[in-house]
Structures are given as C-alpha cells and as structure tokens.
Write a protein that holds these residues in place. Structure first.
Motif, PDB file in Angstrom:
ATOM      1  N   CYS B 260       0.837  -1.201   0.000  1.00 18.66           N
ATOM      2  CA  CYS B 260       0.000   0.000   0.000  1.00 18.66           C
ATOM      3  C   CYS B 260       0.871   1.249   0.000  1.00 18.66           C
ATOM      4  N   CYS B 263       0.089   3.874   3.102  1.00 22.24           N
ATOM      5  CA  CYS B 263       0.568   3.669   4.475  1.00 22.24           C
ATOM      6  C   CYS B 263       1.910   2.957   4.469  1.00 22.24           C
ATOM      7  N   GLY B 267      -0.658  -0.619   6.974  1.00 21.24           N
ATOM      8  CA  GLY B 267      -2.089  -0.887   7.165  1.00 21.24           C
ATOM      9  C   GLY B 267      -2.854   0.401   7.351  1.00 21.24           C
ATOM     10  N   CYS B 268      -3.878   0.616   6.527  1.00 21.48           N
ATOM     11  CA  CYS B 268      -4.706   1.813   6.671  1.00 21.48           C
ATOM     12  C   CYS B 268      -6.106   1.487   6.185  1.00 21.48           C
ATOM     13  N   CYS B 271      -6.350   0.198   2.410  1.00 19.68           N
ATOM     14  CA  CYS B 271      -5.928  -1.192   2.143  1.00 19.68           C
ATOM     15  C   CYS B 271      -6.607  -2.155   3.100  1.00 19.68           C
TER      16      CYS B 271
END
Ligand SMILES: [Zn+2]
Lengths: 795, 337
Positions: B260, B263, B267-268, B271
């Motif tokens: 992604c 981020c 992890g955000c 995604c």
C-alpha cells in the motif's frame, strides 16, 4: 467456503497459527479472506445452573431465574419458555457482545435490576434457533466459560474465496491437501469402523439410471432404526464454523461428510420414499415437484430428477423433495451418494432457481470415485451417532467407470515456462505430495486423481508446480523481449497534441462511456440509426450514442445544474453508426466542441457570452497547429440548430462536420436553459490531413509593404468572400490578407457594416516599388467596388 | 524658559530620537511621547487657550510647525524602516492576466501515464472495437461455453449477437491472429459490464491490458516486467505479492498486490489494514489461446496482464466515488491540472 481452523489442523497435524495458515494458502491459490475467532460471540458467556424460577409481578411472559455462576449467584430476567430448575444454561454477563449487536449492560426490567442474559443459540451465533434458550449438557460446571465447554476457544472460522477452477477445495480434506503439499506431509483422512447387518440393502432398494450422461453414478445404502435427535456438540460445531445450520443428527451427518470430503449426500425417509426403486431420469415438461423447503416447481427437461419410478423425490444434486424429507419420526434411511454431470447440474439449478451447497459442489465438478468411501463414512456415523443398523452392501450403479487421467509432463518444459531451474525430483515430489502418481524419469506420465477434474493438460500440471513452490520463489528477470525500437502511432500523437492545443485555448476535456438515452438521441440526428442495447441497465442508457453532441449536452446539463454556468468543453470519442462492411458497427471517432455561458471576468476583461467564434477560434488554433488550411462554413439547416446559425463545416472542399447554435427547445429538453454553441468534426479526416512533413521556407530578405483598406459594405457580404476577392485581386505579391476591424453602429447606415482589411505585399526578389503596390491596391479597390459595391472609407 | 524655546527643544529632542531609532516599535513610542493624545507637543497645542491672546498665535504657529516636522520625519523613517523606500502608483499585486486554460480528463492522464511507462519498456499500443463478437471477447480467450461471464447477467448485448466488450483482452485475440511474434503490446480502452451504477461499481470502466509473445518467454519475465512497471508507476520501493488465481485465458494465473503506497504497508483504511492493494491480474497465455490464433504454442510462449484504470486512480487520488469520472463535473476535473 468457510471451515474451522482446528479441523484443518486435525487433518494435517501441522502447527501453523491461523494467520500463517491463511497466508500460506493464499499464496498457493486458496485465498483466505477472513479469520474470525470462533468464540467471537461467547466472550463473557459462562455456564450457569438454574437454582430457582420466580414469577415477576405483573408480567406473564418473563420470569426471574436465579442462577449459580460458580463463584456467585445472580438473578436473571428470562422470557424463554423452556427454562427449568436444574438446567445448565449459557449466561451472558456484563459487557458480553452477542450476535446481532446485543451488548449486555446494566438495565432495569420491570423494576428489577438486570445485568445478565440467558442465551439462545442465535445470540451465540450458533444457529437461527431462538425460540428457547440453549440447554447445555448436565455435566457442565457452573462458572466454566462456554467457549471452553463447547471447544470454541482458540478456534477460528476461516473464510476462503475459491477460484472457479478448484472444486477440490470445497472440502476440509481438499484444503488440507494443499496444506499437506506445502509442508510435504500426508493428510490424516478420517478412518472409521462399519459393521453391516445380515440383511442386504439390495433387498430393499434397486437403482436404475436412465440418463448416464446426467448421472454417471448413483449409490445407495439402507440404514434402519435410526433415532432422530440433536447432533453432539463437536459435530454441530464443525457445521456452525462452516456456516451450515445444524438440523438433526441424520441431516447433520450428511452435511458433515460433505464438508469434510466434498461429496454431497442426501438422506431420504425410506418409509415415505414411495417405492423400492430409485430411477434417475430427466424431468418432464411441466412435471410438478415440491422441494423440501415447501416450494412448488414446474419442471423442464433440463432438470435431473431422482424418482421412485413414479414421481420425483428429489432434484438430483440440487435439493431433496418435500414428501421424503427426514422428519422427527423417521426411522429408516435411504442414503444417497451420487455423481452428476457438472454443466447439467448448472442448468438444473438455473431452472429451479436456487443454489445449494450440493449444487455448488456438483457444478464445479465432484469426484465420482470418492462415493464408496463417503457413503460408508456417513453410514458408520449414522450407526455410531444415531444407533442405526446398516444393511449389507452398497447398491451402486456405475455403468462406465471414470478413470483417472494420465498426462505427459516434461520437467524441462515446466522450467521453460515458469523460468526456474527445478530438478525433476523436486517436481516429482510435489506431484506425489498432491496425491498424483508419477512414472518415468526424463519425461513423466502423471496420473491425476479424479478429485482434480481441473487438471487436463501439461500446462495445468505446470501450474500446480508453480503454485506449490510459490510465485514468490520464481525469479524476476530483466530480459528485454522485442525490438529496441517501439513505434508511436501517429494517431495517438495526434490526439495528444489535439488535447494540448484545445486545453491551451481554454477547453476542458470530458469523457463518456458512450451509453446514451434513445429519447434524447431522437432530438438530434433523427435520420441516424441507433445501436440498441438488448439488456440495458436502465432506460436512459439504452443505446450506444450516434453522435457526440448528445453526451456534450448531458455534460453541460450536469454542470449547469451544479451552477457551473461558464463552460468550454471538448471530447474525442467514438460514435456507433451502421457499418460499411456488414461485420461491425462502424466506430468512428469524432471531436465535439461546445461552449456556453460567459467568458471569464477579471479586473481587466469584462465578460461576454461565449459564442460561435470561440469554437471557430479553437478550430483555427488546431488548423494552425496541424497545418490544415482554412475551414469554410456552408449554411445548412439542422433541425436541432437555430435557423440562423446552422452550418456544415468543410476543409479542403470536403464536408467534415457541423456547427451551430443549439435550438433552445432542444436545449431545454436536455435541461439546459442557456445558449449553447456546438461543433462536431470527423476525426479520421482531420487525422488524414495532419501528418505532413513541414518544408522549411527561407526567411524573407526584402521588406514588406503594408496597406490598409477600410470599406462599408452590405452586412450580408461575408468576411471570407471579401478576403478571397482581395487575395485574388492583389496579385502575386500579396503575402497575407487579414481583417483587423469590424464595426456596425451609429456612424454606419443601417444594414451595412464597416470592415477594415490589411494587406501585406512582398517580393522574394527585390524591394517592391511603391508604384507596383499602388497599382495592386487600385485593382483591389476596383474589384471590390465592382463585385460587392463597397464604399471605400478615407483613413 | 519661554514656551517657544520649549517647543524648539522638544522638536530637536524628537528629531534626535527619531534619528537614533532603529525599529518601528520605538518610532511608535516616540510618536506617542510627542504627538499622542497626551503627547508633549500635543499638550502645548491643547493649552493654547490658556495663553494670553498676544502669545497664542505665535506659539500656536510654532507648535504646529513642530508637530508637522516631527510627524513627517516619523513617517519618512517608518517607511524607510519598513523597506518601502519610494512607493509608486504601479500596483504589481493586481492578479496577472492569466489566459484561461483547460484540463485534460484525469482518466486520459492516468492512461497516458500507464502507456508512457510501458512504452519506455518497449510496448506498442494497439486498439480494437468496443462492440465485439462473442468469439473475440470469450471463445478465443478460452472461456468455456457456460462461463457465467457470457451470461446476460454480466454482459451487455447488442443486435446480431454482438456484445459490448467486457475487457480489453479481445484486442489480444485480434492482434495474435494478424501478427507474428515477437509481439509486445498494450491495449488501453473502455469496457462494459452489466452492473448497476454505484459509488463502487460502474457499467463502464477503463482497462489497460498488455501481452508479450516470443520464443522462451517465462513467468520470470512477466514478474520482471510487472515489477518494473509498478516501480515506475507507483514508487521505486514498491513491493509485490503474486497470488495464484484463475483466468480462462492464462495459466498459470496470478493476482498481483502491491504494498500500500498510502501507508507504506503498515495498514490503513484504504488497504483495509492489510498493507496490500490488489492492482493487477496476470498470467502465462494459455496454449489454447495461442493455438486458436494460429501460433505454435510449443515454439512460442507469452504472458498477459490487465489492470483497471479507475481503481488505481481512485487509490492514488483518494477518490471515493467512481461515478465522478463520467459525471465530468468541472469542479472535479479541474482538480487534476
Ligand atoms: Zn494502506
């Protein structure tokens, strides 16, 4: 496909944690979508023993239960009819979050403090059952966590998204097989003991297959004297975590074996089957059939039917029938394990209009040779869990045995395709881990078990190798393939430059998908046919457009209705018109230009309405850029343009488009109430004029002589007519002729206009003598007077 | 001391202090001391009425002269301190006369970006019709006859059994039929699916497909080319994950995730906290597809890939409604200059 994590671990003996398991399977083609804790709705739910039940004053439905939670007692308000003193029940305590968004909080019910709840199966996410509370085994200990009691602790519901080519993954054993291949271990397939009675099943049932293509194999067993009851928790749990609702032990066993092995089974109530024979045939047109969900169907000849020789008892491979369904009072079972043709099952279930766990497995392709194992396994469970008596023998109708496929495989070819240097031994190992058998050394002959109907060719085997070694272990190469020179097609360059020119002169590009509304198309080119969509998603997108003006008007409408009133827009796009050759609808590209509203307002420039000349100006900018020459405009009536301003556009004496002011009535039908000027041009023609090499012209050596000429002329004389005449009259030295002023108003007689033209004379050979220039100028004046009756104004 | 002397003294004192002053603050203070409401020179002017008539006129004139002199000097000094120097009537801060320019549609821009990147890697552009036959859209690409995509549910049909192409891959079917390897092509264009229009899905979308056919083309070449593209298009430190998948026209097939870029894999929301974004499908061209086009699949092999245009654009520019692309609202379009 959902399956319990612990189930997969049991089958493989591997110690992978859930995330690890999910990742590894994802990277070998079985995508793990979600990992949900099995006990997600059981946090804070503990075993309670009901010590007393008291009435609540003024309430007849709810009662007050005193429960022993091990370390404390609690009064819980409960509305369930089935609570009794002494029962062990699940009690959700303060803070517990249950299925359906229920959170246990302190509350007052009928004036009584409540901080707990006795749960039904539905609130725990176990089933849809919610008529009464869940009654736990009497051996449960008060205070014990429910998740621990039911073995939901540390288990997970694994959700996989399967690709359509992998029917074998629709079972616990199938998924375990991929895990085993990744780790190079063997799957612990279920083992069981089966004791058959003396009585023969064949004395009870006979099987006939009338359509061997639809149903290549049908096997049956008879199990007598079963006792219908609830399934044990371990079995229910496996169903629940696979998203299958527990019903009763017999039905649950058939579902359990299907989930574990991938073979759908069906249990009939033998006593209500209606005969002693099974006949498999295609349905008859309009034949009635009532499925076990109570729905009435009218069959067609595309539905595979299981019949008792007279009437249909099940839609084969899709759903059982209502009349022979297993009920609470059922004692004798006819157990079916069959194999149906995948595409015929697809047709069947389409006709019937539903998808079931069973139909999904058959239509992807089940395994015809697992049937004996599956039916025996189910029979052994009916024996051990329902007390059934299994009659001797399987009544198995399998007229032509389906043999495993043998495929030639070249290890070198495999390396050549995936770009690796794997050894033959490594490849052999992978095949054996997948339960394929391999013979041969340099080239292999691989025997593919029938549980992998997706593997038919060498390339399918190469895919198996690649996914088991993992795509991440395939190297990444930097070899350049193809030639060093890559052409850019002039068409692409042309459109790119056109966009640059048009955005440079203030036009915004829009794009359309080309789907349009036939009703609006009818307002424009009424003579043009429309390419109709047979299954449009909506009435206003029912054709492919036959001109770009339509979509331009739609875009103007959108913007104007959002208060963006001042627009200059263009699109380069396809129109769909009847074909020249009969094979295709012609997809010719056009350019549309449209303006509406006012020009920008700054401290220096006052706004004025955008008009015709803003479009022809942009066209001129393109003409200059691409070297097209001058556009000409011939008056022509188009029904959608205002009468006065409606023209055909030509370039080099060929008609290539149209331009005009949108008829206000037509605009209104598009929802646009302001003036719109619009032009549409044939892109292919413009392209054909464009890719010309520019030849350098030597720079002038001698000075130019400039002469201006102002005249008054009738207003219907067009600028271009005057310019053409001047060019003709001025002779060979006239280098350029331009209009530099236009005036109509106070000092000019009504019906006339004042036009000023500047002419530049130059010779390549020498400085022009003023006598020559004056002579030319006199001829110009004389001709203009003669032809247009102009009145020359003094400077 | 006479009042007149006092005025002279105050004026000189003020002039001297102004001369020494080096900040606007101190000038303001000087102004307050001498010329403020209760300032020293102001006080003299205020007290004129108390003077005898014969002095009033002379003192008044003198005090006023002092006030003007100090005030002018103060202003001059203030201007020089604020760097102004001399100020003319010319105002450079009026907005420049910016000619109005337009904007190329964001989808055109993204397609051009993708094509330019592939062009740099030696891919040539090819195009085909939007109204296709079942043969080129499905059959030539090895779709089985009862594949769900061939259904009215998923595909829009027009007369004479034609359909609106559901991907740009039919350009591959056509190109393979008429060209000999080596082939290295990308095919940008629009495609259609029979889907309701919502914020997340649309009846039409753009796609760029690509394919390469030659002797000895391997999956390793495919991985190399896709990695090179993703580095150029997304970012140099992008990471890729190839997941086995299934497409009828490639085998083996893969789905490609990129780390992604919003981020950096941590992890955000975009995604879904996975750190990966699904961006592209690819695979080795199925031998059946090559054979159907008359190319010897024993001699030649190839790879193909395909990606949407709207989706990466939505990710890159944080656009949350796919309908914006075809609405052509100029408040939207003009954000992408
Ligand atoms: Zn992210």
């Amino acid at each position: 496909m959902k399956i319990s994590y612990k189930w997969l671990i049991e089958l493989t003996g591997l110690d992978w944690n859930p995330e690890d398991l999910g990742d590894r399977l994802t990277l070998c083609g079985t995508a793990c979508e979600y990992i949900d804790p099995a006990d997600q709705y059981m946090h804070g739910v503990i075993v309670g023993e009901i010590l007393a039940i008291n009435k609540i004053e003024g309430a007849d439905k709810i009662r007050l239960a005193t429960v022993n939670l091990g370390d404390r007692q609690l009064d819980v308000v409960c509305g369930a009819p089935n609570i009794e003193v002494g029962l062990k029940v699940p009690v959700a305590t303060l803070g517990a979050k249950l299925d359906g968004g229920i959170v246990i909080k302190k509350a007052k019910i009928r004036g009584i403090d409540s901080e707990a709840m006795i749960c039904s199966e539905r609130e725990l996410g176990l089933s849809d059952e919610h008529a009464g509370i869940l009654v736990l085994d009497s051996s449960a200990t008060p205070g014990q966590e429910l998740a621990e009691l039911l073995d939901y602790k540390d288990d997970f519901m694994m959700t996989f998204e399967l690709t359509p080519n992998r029917p074998d993954s629709m079972s616990a054993v199938g998924i375990a097989r991929d895990m085993a291949a990744l780790a190079s271990v063997k799957v612990n397939k279920p083992t069981f003991e089966l004791t058959e009675s003396e009585e023969k099943a064949s004395d009870y049932i006979k099987v006939t297959i009338e359509d061997e293509v639809a149903c290549p194999r049908y096997a049956a067993r008879i199990i007598k004297n079963v006792k219908i009851a609830e399934s044990p928790y371990w079995l229910k749990k496996k169903l629940v975590l696979a998203g299958v609702r527990p019903i009763s032990n017999v039905v649950d066993i058939t579902n359990f074996v299907m989930l574990e092995l991938g073979q759908p089974l069906h249990a009939f109530d033998y006593d209500r089957f209606g005969s002693k024979e099974v006949v498999v045939r295609m349905g008859k047109e309009k034949e009635p059939f009532k499925s076990l969900d109570g729905a009435d169907h009218e069959l067609t000849s595309e539905v595979i039917m299981i019949t008792n020789g007279k009437t249909g008892v099940a839609a084969g491979g899709v759903m059982g029938g209502f009349d022979s369904e297993v009920e609470d009072g059922t004692t004798n079972i006819l157990l079916e394990a069959a194999y149906f043709n995948a595409s015929m099952i697809r047709k069947s279930r389409r006709q019937l209009g539903f998808v079931t766990e069973s139909s999904q497995r058959f239509e992807k392709g089940a395994d015809p040779n697992i049937i004996e194992y599956a039916i025996d396994y189910a029979a052994s469970l009916l024996q051990s869990l329902c007390g059934g008596e299994v009659l001797a023998g399987i009544v198995d109708c399998y007229p032509s045995v389906i043999e495993p496929l043998k495929i030639k495989f070249r290890p070198k070819r495999c390396n050549d395709i995936i770009g690796t240097e794997l050894t033959s031994d490594k490849m052999k190992q992978i095949f054996e881990d997948l339960e394929f058998t391999v013979t041969g050394d340099t080239d292999f002959e691989v025997t593919v078990p029938t549980f992998r109907p997706d593997i038919e060719r060498e390339i399918d085997l190469i895919e198996e190798i690649s996914r088991i070694i993992g795509f991440d272990n395939i190297p990444s190469s930097n070899t350049n393939i193809g030639s060093l020179y890559t052409p850019i097609h002039y068409e692409d360059k042309f459109k790119k430059e056109m966009r640059t020119v048009l955005t440079g002169v203030g036009f915004d590009e829009f794009i359309s998908h080309g789907l349009a509304d036939s009703k609006l198309a009818n307002l424009l080119h009424t003579d043009r046919p429309q390419l109709k969509i047979a299954n449009p998603i909506s009435e206003d997108l029912d054709i492919m457009r036959n001109c770009l003006m339509q979509t331009a008007m739609t875009v103007i409408h959108h913007n104007v209705s959002h208060r963006s009133l001042d627009l200059s827009i263009f699109e380069i796009g396809k129109t769909y018109l009847p074909p020249d050759d009969k094979d295709y609808w012609a997809e010719d590209e056009s350019l549309v230009l449209a303006v509406t509203g006012n020009t920008q307002h700054t401290w220096r420039d006052k706004p004025r309405p955008r008009d015709f000349y803003d479009i022809t100006g942009a066209m001129k900018a393109m003409a200059t850029h691409f070297g097209w020459g001058d556009f000409s405009f011939e008056a022509k009536q188009f029904s959608f343009f205002e009468k006065e301003i409606s023209f055909e556009i030509s370039l080099n004496n060929k008609v290539c488009g149209l331009i005009g002011k949108m008829n206000s009535k037509v605009s209104k039908k598009f929802g646009v109430k302001q003036d719109v000027f619009i032009a549409e041009l044939n892109l292919a023609y413009l392209l054909s004029l464009s890719n010309k090499l520019i030849a350098y012209q030597p720079l002038p050596i001698y000075p130019a002589a400039l002469r201006d000429l102002a005249m008054i002329v009738k207003e219907e004389v067009q600028a271009n007519e005057l310019l053409q005449q001047v060019k003709k009259s001025a002779g060979k030295y006239a280098e350029s002729v331009e209009i530099f002023d236009l005036y109509q108003g106070k000092q000019i007689e009504k019906g006339k206009k004042s036009i000023a033209i500047s002419i530049s004379y130059r010779s390549k050979e020498s400085s022009l003598e003023s006598a020559i220039v004056d002579a030319s100028q006199q001829k110009v004046v004389a001709d203009l007077v003669k032809k247009f009756n102009v009145e020359i104004r003094d400077k | 001391m006479s009042v007149l002397d006092e005025i002279t003294r105050l004026q000189n004192e003020a002039i001297e202090r102004i001369g020494k002053s080096d900040s606007l603050d101190s000038l303001q203070e000087i102004q307050n001391v001498y010329l403020g409401r209760k300032g020293l020179i102001t006080s003299i002017l205020k007290s004129l009425k108390d003077l005898p008539n014969d002095q009033r006129k002379e003192v008044g004139a003198s005090a006023n002269k002092a006030r003007v002199a100090v005030s002018n000097l103060l202003n001059e000094k203030k201007e020089s301190l604020s760097g102004g120097g001399e100020r003319s009537a010319f105002d450079p801060t009026l907005p420049g006369t910016q000619p109005q320019t337009g904007v190329v549609h964001i989808i055109t821009q993204v397609i051009e970006d993708i094509c330019n990147t592939f062009h740099g890697m030696g891919f040539e552009i090819a195009r085909g019709p939007n109204v296709e036959t079942d043969y080129y859209n499905f059959e030539a690409l090895n779709f089985p006859p009862d594949h769900p995509a061939r259904d009215m549910q998923d595909t829009m049909f027009v007369e004479h059994d034609r359909l609106l192409r559901t991907h740009t891959t039919p350009v591959q079917s056509r190109f393979l039929e008429t060209h000999k390897p080596p082939i290295k092509i990308i095919t940008p264009g629009i495609c259609f699916r029979n889907e309701a229009i919502s914020t997340r899905s649309h009846v039409a979308f753009h796609q760029v497909d690509g394919f390469v056919v030659d002797e000895g083309v391997t999956m390793a070449d495919m991985k190399g080319a896709i990695l090179a593209f993703c580095k150029a298009f997304f970012s140099d430190d992008v990471k890729l994950k190839f997941r086995p998948s299934y497409f009828p026209f490639t085998e083996p097939s893969a789905e490609v995730d990129i780390s992604c870029f919003l981020c950096e894999g941590k992890g955000c929301r975009v995604c879904k906290y996975a750190g990966w974004l699904e961006i592209l499908g690819c695979g080795m061209i199925d031998p059946n597809v090559l054979e159907k086009a008359g190319i010897d699949s024993e001699k030649y092999s190839g790879y193909a890939f395909g990606m949407g245009v709207e989706r990466p654009a939505m990710l890159k520019y944080k656009i949350n409604d796919i309908r914006l692309f075809f609405n052509n609202d100029n408040r939207f379009l003009r954000q992408f200059r």
